[in-house]
Design an enzyme around this catalytic site. Structure first.
Site, PDB file in Angstrom:
ATOM      1  N   SER A 144     -17.774 -42.735   5.610  1.00 24.42           N
ATOM      2  CA  SER A 144     -17.315 -41.345   5.622  1.00 24.42           C
ATOM      3  C   SER A 144     -17.928 -40.501   4.519  1.00 24.42           C
ATOM      4  CB  SER A 144     -15.783 -41.289   5.510  1.00 24.42           C
ATOM      5  OG  SER A 144     -15.374 -41.540   4.192  1.00 24.42           O
ATOM      6  N   LYS A 182     -13.261 -39.826  -1.966  1.00 21.18           N
ATOM      7  CA  LYS A 182     -13.368 -38.572  -1.229  1.00 21.18           C
ATOM      8  C   LYS A 182     -13.614 -37.399  -2.181  1.00 21.18           C
ATOM      9  CE  LYS A 182     -12.330 -39.940   3.034  1.00 21.18           C
ATOM     10  NZ  LYS A 182     -12.585 -41.352   2.720  1.00 21.18           N
TER      11      LYS A 182
END
Length: 224
Positions: A144, A182
């Site tokens: 991701s 993230k």
């Protein structure tokens, strides 16, 4: 080669043993090294044990023995207990080929969160990839963050901190059980964790659900 905190701790323990004959408590070690919690002391003690600098004496509380001292130990590591101010780390340039060992704490998700900090071994890292502060490494699992150049199997080099600014890549601990890598952003009253892959959606949490565990300092990639 020891990390700065490991060096400070073994010197502090050795000084206390020489002064009083009794090893310091975990609370005293935490305060002397300006750590946030005693769990950090446990990690440092375990790392020093694994490298045969100290050992715990069985069946005795607060019993530590210093087996050997690091090189250049005569330059006493600064700590609050000695009331000596530490010189800025950046003031000492590191050779480009110098290598530092930092803790490797398992795998971290760059996709759906998975448990991190599964264990602690050491990873040799070029000093040029690290800045000031205490660092650790996590092995990346998932895709991701590929658009930020972070690939599955990379080693994320993390500077330990509990704060972050919008747009920084962080290790976020979610509900004290799962961690993910993230982009960190605030969105109104919520915290938003953004991937760097269009195939994944942002994750939104209440601030109480998320704790920053560190910020990305660099990436180490191995080629087989």
């Amino acid at each position: 080669m020891l990390t700065r905190k490991q060096h400070e701790l073994v010197c502090f323990i050795n000084d206390r043993l020489n002064e009083t004959g009794v090893s310091p408590s975990f609370e005293e070690m935490k305060d002397a090294l300006d750590l946030k919690s005693k769990s950090g002391v446990h990690r440092l003690i375990s790392a020093l044990e694994e490298r045969n600098f100290i050992r715990r004496l069985p069946n005795r509380a607060r019993a530590l023995e210093v087996l050997r001292m690091p090189e250049r130990a005569e330059k006493k590591a600064p700590s609050k207990a000695s009331n000596v101010k530490a010189a800025p780390t950046a003031a000492t340039p590191q050779p480009a080929n110098d290598v530092i060992e930092i803790p490797l704490h398992g795998r971290i998700a760059a996709g759906v969160p998975i448990e991190a900090f599964e264990g602690s071994t050491m990873l040799a890292v070029p000093a040029a990839l690290l800045g000031t502060g205490e660092h650790y490494a996590l092995e990346v699992s998932g895709d991701s963050m590929v658009e930020a150049g972070i690939l599955d199997g990379d080693y994320a080099l993390i500077r330990r901190t509990e704060t972050a600014r919008d747009g920084e890549i962080v290790v976020a601990l979610i509900e004290d059980s799962e961690a993910t890598l993230k982009y960190f952003r605030r969105e109104g009253a919520m915290v938003r964790l953004d991937p760097a892959n269009r195939a994944y959606d942002p994750q939104r949490y209440a601030p109480a659900q998320v704790r920053v565990q560190g910020k990305l300092s660099g990436i180490l990639r191995r080629y087989d």
